[in-house]
Write a protein that holds these residues in place. Structure first.
Motif, short mmCIF file in Angstrom:
data_model
loop_
_atom_site.label_atom_id
_atom_site.label_comp_id
_atom_site.label_asym_id
_atom_site.label_seq_id
_atom_site.Cartn_x
_atom_site.Cartn_y
_atom_site.Cartn_z
N GLY A 232 24.72 -14.07 -0.58
CA GLY A 232 24.88 -14.41 1.53
C GLY A 232 23.57 -12.76 1.83
N VAL A 233 23.83 -12.72 2.73
CA VAL A 233 22.37 -11.70 2.73
C VAL A 233 23.02 -10.22 3.27
CG1 VAL A 233 21.99 -12.63 5.03
CG2 VAL A 233 20.16 -12.09 3.87
N ILE A 234 22.72 -9.03 3.00
CA ILE A 234 23.12 -8.08 3.59
C ILE A 234 21.71 -7.28 4.14
CG2 ILE A 234 24.45 -5.81 3.04
CD1 ILE A 234 25.13 -7.31 1.27
N PRO A 235 21.47 -6.91 5.18
CA PRO A 235 20.73 -5.94 6.20
C PRO A 235 20.31 -5.47 5.24
CG PRO A 235 22.00 -5.72 7.40
CD PRO A 235 22.52 -6.46 6.14
N ARG A 236 18.08 -5.36 4.58
CA ARG A 236 17.65 -4.75 4.09
C ARG A 236 17.75 -3.19 4.51
NH1 ARG A 236 12.66 -5.90 1.83
NH2 ARG A 236 12.72 -8.46 2.96
N GLN A 237 17.63 -2.19 4.75
CA GLN A 237 18.28 -0.72 5.08
C GLN A 237 20.07 -0.24 4.66
OE1 GLN A 237 15.96 1.66 6.03
NE2 GLN A 237 17.05 2.83 5.44
N VAL A 238 20.91 -1.64 4.75
CA VAL A 238 21.69 -0.98 4.27
C VAL A 238 21.39 -1.22 2.80
CG1 VAL A 238 23.79 -1.96 3.90
CG2 VAL A 238 23.35 -1.66 5.74
N VAL A 239 21.23 -2.02 1.35
CA VAL A 239 21.26 -2.27 0.08
C VAL A 239 20.38 -1.08 0.21
CG1 VAL A 239 20.06 -3.91 -1.37
CG2 VAL A 239 20.65 -5.31 0.32
N LYS A 240 19.41 -0.56 0.57
CA LYS A 240 18.36 0.34 0.54
C LYS A 240 19.36 1.89 0.22
CE LYS A 240 13.94 -0.29 1.74
NZ LYS A 240 12.82 -0.33 2.22
N ASP A 241 19.76 1.90 1.03
CA ASP A 241 21.11 3.12 1.43
C ASP A 241 22.11 3.03 0.25
OD1 ASP A 241 19.22 3.85 3.75
OD2 ASP A 241 21.18 3.46 5.27
N VAL A 242 22.71 1.87 0.06
CA VAL A 242 23.72 1.26 -1.28
C VAL A 242 23.01 2.54 -2.57
CG1 VAL A 242 25.14 -0.10 -2.71
CG2 VAL A 242 25.52 0.10 -0.11
N ALA A 243 21.35 1.96 -2.11
CA ALA A 243 20.64 2.08 -3.81
C ALA A 243 20.76 3.45 -3.93
CB ALA A 243 19.65 1.16 -4.38
N ALA A 244 20.24 3.85 -2.95
CA ALA A 244 19.80 5.89 -2.52
C ALA A 244 21.04 6.58 -2.69
CB ALA A 244 19.57 6.32 -1.51
N ALA A 245 22.34 5.92 -3.18
CA ALA A 245 24.09 6.90 -2.88
C ALA A 245 24.85 6.62 -4.15
CB ALA A 245 24.72 6.96 -1.38
N THR A 246 24.37 5.01 -4.39
CA THR A 246 24.58 4.53 -6.33
C THR A 246 24.47 6.06 -7.27
OG1 THR A 246 24.94 2.76 -4.95
CG2 THR A 246 25.14 3.39 -7.92
N TYR A 247 25.21 6.11 -8.51
CA TYR A 247 25.16 7.51 -9.43
C TYR A 247 26.50 6.83 -9.94
CZ TYR A 247 28.25 10.78 -7.55
OH TYR A 247 29.51 11.26 -6.42
N HIS A 248 26.43 7.75 -11.40
CA HIS A 248 27.23 7.63 -12.69
C HIS A 248 27.72 8.82 -12.76
CE1 HIS A 248 30.99 6.07 -15.35
NE2 HIS A 248 29.14 6.30 -15.96
N GLN A 249 28.32 9.83 -12.68
CA GLN A 249 28.47 11.27 -14.46
C GLN A 249 29.41 10.69 -15.24
OE1 GLN A 249 28.60 14.78 -10.80
NE2 GLN A 249 30.66 13.51 -9.99
N LEU A 250 28.50 11.11 -16.57
CA LEU A 250 29.39 10.75 -17.62
C LEU A 250 29.77 12.36 -17.83
CD1 LEU A 250 29.23 8.84 -20.25
CD2 LEU A 250 27.19 10.51 -20.47
N TRP A 251 31.04 12.22 -18.26
CA TRP A 251 31.95 13.65 -18.21
C TRP A 251 32.10 13.20 -19.33
CZ3 TRP A 251 32.19 17.41 -14.89
CH2 TRP A 251 32.10 17.17 -13.61
N TRP A 252 31.93 14.06 -20.42
CA TRP A 252 31.49 13.54 -22.15
C TRP A 252 31.09 15.39 -22.34
CZ3 TRP A 252 28.78 9.09 -23.92
CH2 TRP A 252 29.36 7.71 -24.08
#
Length: 527
Positions: A232-252
């Motif tokens: 499937g195809v997702i708008p380029r800007q949406v993919v960029k926004d998702v990448a910029a908003a993605t993170y993982h916090q390590l509660w260790w």
């Protein structure tokens, strides 16, 4: 052939085996046929996916993944789901839509007896993610061109990690003293968790169950990055926004500054059944106590936050562009059989600066904790989950710590459940069926690949074949490595000859009497 290979030197025989696709480190197993009582020693391919261990097995595994990638990329129908299975396995990464409001849920590892869930508001430095209605589909949308032609495009994505310092053309830091090796190692160890977050967020913003076939490779600087075929195809800007908003916090617990270094390490106390401080004899906090301390501290900060870098490559691909699809699949799986450390090549090609960079990164990865049960926690004053005597920092058995993996101890191929809906065994059977049909058309019977299957049963339901490990100390009938490879090479050459002759016969002109006669002779000789 057997006699001609009998006097071949081991290194030459190894090269011949690789050239003919024969496993170079087969595992011997004793098979007993309960029907006839016959026993035989059968060599089983090692099945390695790493070229440094077994090039033929690694190449077969890579080609199998190529087939899996191609089959699921541009499919236009939904993958059937088994009734009762959808609810339990509807999503291999969890249901991102279930995340409450703007909260991002951080799950502690599942090996803890009582699962802990720490929910925190989204970080202020991470953009908000939009919500869109979810469609119960996995295939991409279609688009109609002005000429009336309908297209169903898909995507090829590449995700990277951020910079840890400037690097030169050779992939090494321009200034090793300023390069953030600690962050680079932590990001590599927890890169899979970040990837999981990305797919969750992308599905949430795309509005459908995005399916993917992804591989993890190393950039020239040895940092992992992700190539992904996405249906499937997702708008380029949406993919960029998702990448910029993605993170993982390590509660260790914190793992940036060691508490114990050198030979002054925690000691195991048999009476207390715990590791203790070498100076005071006080037991170290166990894993649950360390997490409780984090939960009780309102000012606690995550031990590490891993994010994606700003570099993101996005390409749209349609199924009709066969050349482009084939090149993308080849690029996607090109280095799948290579270890992360193989990025710089072997000892003959690696430069001193590259060797120093690799060693420095490996040293960092070796001493950092990879999981709650990692023995490296003893350096940071915490007892590992399931602590037991004999644990030593720097000797965690996880392959994430070794020089070949450099933090990436998990799978190098990540495939969503509804990519094809089939297992690698199913895809392997498809490949064998193509060969079988080609040989059958030429009148040649292919050997039964399942003739010794462990699933074969007698009428009473008991297994027909019993497999057991060989006893190298007492078994006198074990073949030598030289003998196993010699027979394997001869058999492989015979199979390949039969297959090539069968293909030639299948494509022979049907009305040419001479040609037909020659092909009949070929089929007879191959049989």
């Amino acid at each position: 052939m057997m006699s001609s290979l009998g006097q071949v030197a081991p290194d030459v025989l190894h090269d011949l085996a690789v050239r003919n696709g024969v496993c170079v480190r087969p595992v011997l197993s004793r098979m007993t046929d309960t029907t006839t009582g016959e026993q035989s020693v059968v060599p089983i391919p090692c099945g390695s996916t790493q070229e440094r261990q077994c090039p033929p097995c690694a190449e077969r595994a890579r080609k199998l993944r190529m087939q899996q990638c191609r089959e699921g990329w541009h499919r236009d129908d939904e993958v059937p789901t088994v009734e009762g299975e959808a609810a339990e396995h509807s999503d291999d990464l969890g249901d991102a839509a279930a995340v409450e409001d703007e909260d991002q849920v951080e799950d502690e590892p599942s090996e803890e007896p009582t699962r802990r869930v720490r929910s925190t508001r989204r970080r202020q430095d991470a953009p908000d993610l939009p919500r869109v209605p979810m469609d119960n589909r996995t295939v991409g949308s279609t688009f109609t061109a002005p000429n009336g032609r309908t297209y169903r495009p898909s995507m090829f994505l590449t995700l990277t990690l951020p910079s840890y310092g400037k690097v030169g053309p050779d992939g090494t830091p321009r200034d090793p003293e300023l390069y953030d090796y600690h962050r680079a190692a932590m990001d590599a160890l927890h890169f899979p968790k970040l990837v999981d977050r990305f797919w969750q967020n992308l599905r949430r913003c795309a509005g459908y169950k995005v399916q993917y076939f992804a591989t993890v490779e190393a950039q020239h600087r040895l940092a992992p990055h992700l190539h992904a075929a996405v249906r499937g195809v997702i708008p380029r800007q949406v993919v960029k926004d998702v990448a910029a908003a993605t993170y993982h916090q390590l509660w260790w617990p914190q793992c940036s500054e060691p508490v114990y270094v050198g030979d002054e390490l925690p000691r195991w106390d048999e009476l207390a059944g715990a590791f203790t401080d070498p100076h005071t004899g006080a037991p170290l906090p166990n894993w649950a106590q360390a997490l409780d301390a984090i939960g009780d501290d309102p000012a606690a900060m995550p031990a590490h936050v891993v994010k994606l870098g700003t570099q993101l490559d996005y390409q749209g691909i349609i199924a009709d562009a066969e050349d482009k699809v084939g090149k993308a699949i080849g690029y996607l799986t090109k280095y799948l059989a290579k270890s992360i450390a193989d990025t710089y090549g072997d000892d003959d090609t690696i430069t001193p600066r590259q060797a120093m960079h690799l060693d420095r990164l490996h040293r960092e990865v070796r001493w950092l904790p990879c999981s709650p049960s990692c023995s490296n926690w003893l350096r940071f004053g915490v007892q590992p989950l399931g602590a037991e005597p004999g644990m030593r920092p720097g000797w965690c058995p996880s392959k994430a710590h070794d020089r070949h993996h450099l933090g990436l101890g998990g799978r190098r191929v990540l495939v969503s459940r509804q990519w094809t809906g089939r297992t690698l065994t199913d895809h392997r059977a498809d490949r064998a069926e193509v060969v079988r049909q080609t040989l059958a058309a030429a009148g040649v019977d292919m050997h039964d690949t399942d003739r010794y299957a462990a699933t074969a049963q007698l009428e009473d339901g008991s297994p027909r074949f019993i497999w057991s490990p060989v006893d190298r100390a007492n078994d006198d009938d074990l073949p030598t490595w030289h003998g196993v490879l010699t027979r394997g090479i001869a058999e492989r050459i015979r199979w390949r000859t039969e297959y090539e002759q069968a293909k030639q016969q299948a494509h022979a002109p049907p009305d040419n009497t001479c040609s037909t006669t020659n092909n009949d002779d070929t089929a007879d000789s191959a049989a």
